[in-house]
Write an enzyme that holds these catalytic residues in place. Structure first.
Site, PDB file in Angstrom:
ATOM      1  N   ASP A  93     118.429 -64.833  47.530  1.00 12.02           N
ATOM      2  CA  ASP A  93     117.837 -64.164  46.368  1.00 12.02           C
ATOM      3  C   ASP A  93     118.434 -62.775  46.190  1.00 12.02           C
ATOM      4  O   ASP A  93     118.317 -61.918  47.065  1.00 12.02           O
ATOM      5  CB  ASP A  93     116.323 -64.066  46.561  1.00 12.02           C
ATOM      6  CG  ASP A  93     115.575 -63.698  45.296  1.00 12.02           C
ATOM      7  OD1 ASP A  93     116.120 -62.928  44.480  1.00 12.02           O
ATOM      8  OD2 ASP A  93     114.438 -64.174  45.127  1.00 12.02           O
ATOM      9  N   HIS A 135     117.735 -66.437  43.212  1.00 11.13           N
ATOM     10  CA  HIS A 135     116.614 -66.157  42.321  1.00 11.13           C
ATOM     11  C   HIS A 135     116.729 -67.007  41.057  1.00 11.13           C
ATOM     12  O   HIS A 135     117.795 -67.132  40.477  1.00 11.13           O
ATOM     13  CB  HIS A 135     116.653 -64.663  41.952  1.00 11.13           C
ATOM     14  CG  HIS A 135     115.402 -64.143  41.361  1.00 11.13           C
ATOM     15  ND1 HIS A 135     114.338 -63.714  42.126  1.00 11.13           N
ATOM     16  CD2 HIS A 135     115.032 -63.961  40.068  1.00 11.13           C
ATOM     17  CE1 HIS A 135     113.373 -63.288  41.337  1.00 11.13           C
ATOM     18  NE2 HIS A 135     113.765 -63.429  40.088  1.00 11.13           N
TER      19      HIS A 135
END
Length: 232
Positions: free
Chosen positions: A170, A201
């Protein structure tokens, strides 16, 4: 059936719009879908529609109601991505959770007192964590939640089940933040964390370049099973 409804705040004199997807028959429970920084856009609405097909009354409140009218942004368009970051900087999460609580109350009333869960993405993932700690949501799920390490002190207030989906690559939640989440929550009896190695993400978005099909299907299957268990 889908529609737009107006939800009154339970704590002040304002109200806000919400997208609602209704199942074909009597809803078995309700789910609040919490937006990313891109508003109640087509991807969020499709998530509502898919959950409604499973028999839930699903409602996505417009949490950016005081920042812009009917905000719907595309993360794959650079200008709109930057606008979304601007909204994120101006958004008050504490006030947003109160609007989510108002939505939960509306959904519980609309279903005649049935259970209400919540699922959120990105900013909505953070808000899902806050919802688990601050409201009576019966079950909550957060995808790629930002800012959770700053709120671990609230974990003692989580009384109902919470699931968090954590992509290990992420770009907005680094390895240190992920470690802090595991250290702070792995032993919590109500919290389940799933890691998704190598995913970034936004991997479970419905549309666009960020989606990872295999990862999205795995995470969504876990979410579906979680709600089937805890909203029954």
């Amino acid at each position: 059936m889908t529609e737009t409804v107006t939800i009154p705040s339970h704590y002040s004199d304002h109200s806000f719009h919400a997208y609602v997807a209704r199942p074909a028959g009597e809803p078995k429970a309700a789910i609040v879908v919490i937006q990313e920084i891109f508003g109640v856009n087509p991807g969020i609405r499709q998530k509502c529609d898919l959950l409604a097909e499973q028999g839930y009354l699903v409602v996505a409140p417009d949490l950016f109601w005081n920042l812009g009218e009917n905000v719907q942004l595309d993360p794959d368009v650079e200008e709109e991505l930057q606008q979304a970051f601007d909204y994120f900087g101006k958004f008050n999460a504490d006030e947003g959770v109160k609007d989510i609580e108002s939505t939960i109350k509306w959904a519980r009333s609309e279903t005649g007192g049935k259970k209400v869960g919540a699922v959120g993405y990105c900013l909505g993932g953070k808000l899902a964590y806050m919802t688990a700690a601050r409201t009576d949501s019966d079950a909550s799920v957060g995808y790629y939640a930002v800012g959770v390490p700053d709120m671990l002190r609230e974990s003692h207030a989580i009384a109902n089940p919470l699931m968090l989906h954590i992509p290990t690559a992420d770009g907005f939640v680094d390895a240190d933040a992920q470690k802090a989440m595991h250290e702070g929550l792995d032993d919590h009896p109500k919290v389940t964390l799933y890691d998704y190695p190598g995913l970034d993400h936004g991997f479970a978005t419905q549309f666009g370049a960020r989606r990872n099909e295999e990862g999205a299907q795995l995470a969504d299957s876990r979410t579906d099973a979680f709600f089937a268990e805890h909203l029954a």
